[in-house]
Design an enzyme around this catalytic site. Sequence first.
Site, PDB file in Angstrom:
ATOM      1  N   GLU A   1       0.830  -1.211   0.000  1.00 33.77           N
ATOM      2  CA  GLU A   1       0.000   0.000   0.000  1.00 33.77           C
ATOM      3  C   GLU A   1       0.867   1.265   0.000  1.00 33.77           C
ATOM      4  OE1 GLU A   1      -3.545   1.936   2.834  1.00 33.77           O
ATOM      5  OE2 GLU A   1      -2.386   0.221   3.522  1.00 33.77           O
TER       6      GLU A   1
ATOM      7  N   LYS B   1      -9.051   3.576  -2.318  1.00 28.27           N
ATOM      8  CA  LYS B   1      -9.423   2.945  -1.052  1.00 28.27           C
ATOM      9  C   LYS B   1     -10.719   3.536  -0.501  1.00 28.27           C
ATOM     10  CE  LYS B   1      -7.272   1.679   3.389  1.00 28.27           C
ATOM     11  NZ  LYS B   1      -6.040   1.835   4.202  1.00 28.27           N
TER      12      LYS B   1
ATOM     13  N   CYS C   1      -5.794  -2.788   2.019  1.00 30.11           N
ATOM     14  CA  CYS C   1      -5.594  -2.892   3.465  1.00 30.11           C
ATOM     15  C   CYS C   1      -6.905  -3.016   4.241  1.00 30.11           C
ATOM     16  CB  CYS C   1      -4.753  -1.716   3.945  1.00 30.11           C
ATOM     17  SG  CYS C   1      -3.992  -1.966   5.579  1.00 30.11           S
TER      18      CYS C   1
END
Length: 252
Positions: free
Chosen positions: A41, A109, A142
Amino acid sequence: MRLALLQTPSPMGDLDAACTQAEAALAAAAAMGAAALVLPEVFLPGYNQPDIAARALALDSAPMQRLAAAARAHGTALVVGYAEREGERVFNSAACFGPDGTLLANYRKIQLYGPRERALYQPGEAYSLFALGDEIAAILICYDIEFAPHVKALADRGVTVILAPTANMLPFTHVVRYTVPAMAANHGATIVYANFCGQEGDLTYVGGSLIAGPHGEILAQAGEGPALLVADLPVRDPARLSTQSADLRPVG
């Protein structure tokens, strides 16, 4: 299909070194027959670097073009996490360049983690599905992967492979030990979870990157140090795949 991930310390803002490392990992993954390589990430410029907004990159920036060219040169798809700038907005993003160097997906994200991420980034608003060989793939980043509704939504759309750049730090060791394999098993999808290792500023990453198969089996897992993992996707056995999505009985 064979998939790979790179677990490595943060490049600490050195974009040239980061691209050089990605190119070397791509060459190694390609030599082993991997169809895709997943990096951690915000690999560019590094998850816990200062001044992220000032260092954020446009999708068509030189470092991203360099990585697209590397994917093309090695004939291996590449998923790279990066801080993305679009106008005045900054996103925690991951791009997937196909084996011919074309952009297959650019995912932002959705589930930003903690006050720092929420201060730095705008949240994403959409999933991004794409073909990866004979598989239907998607990216989660994540914290996203820890939310069953997101994994379920992808599985319900036919996704069989989830590529997940991450920056999972102490004390959250349960994610690599239990959460990711459980998500894979409960939703019948292979998850490629690529983490950092070592320290970056005040963060210590747990490592533990893994490739979990659709029946919850751990196909490959790293320890606490640098690693390049490669694993073959197993044949999906319908008799073993979870039927939770079909069987769910909402109450209320």
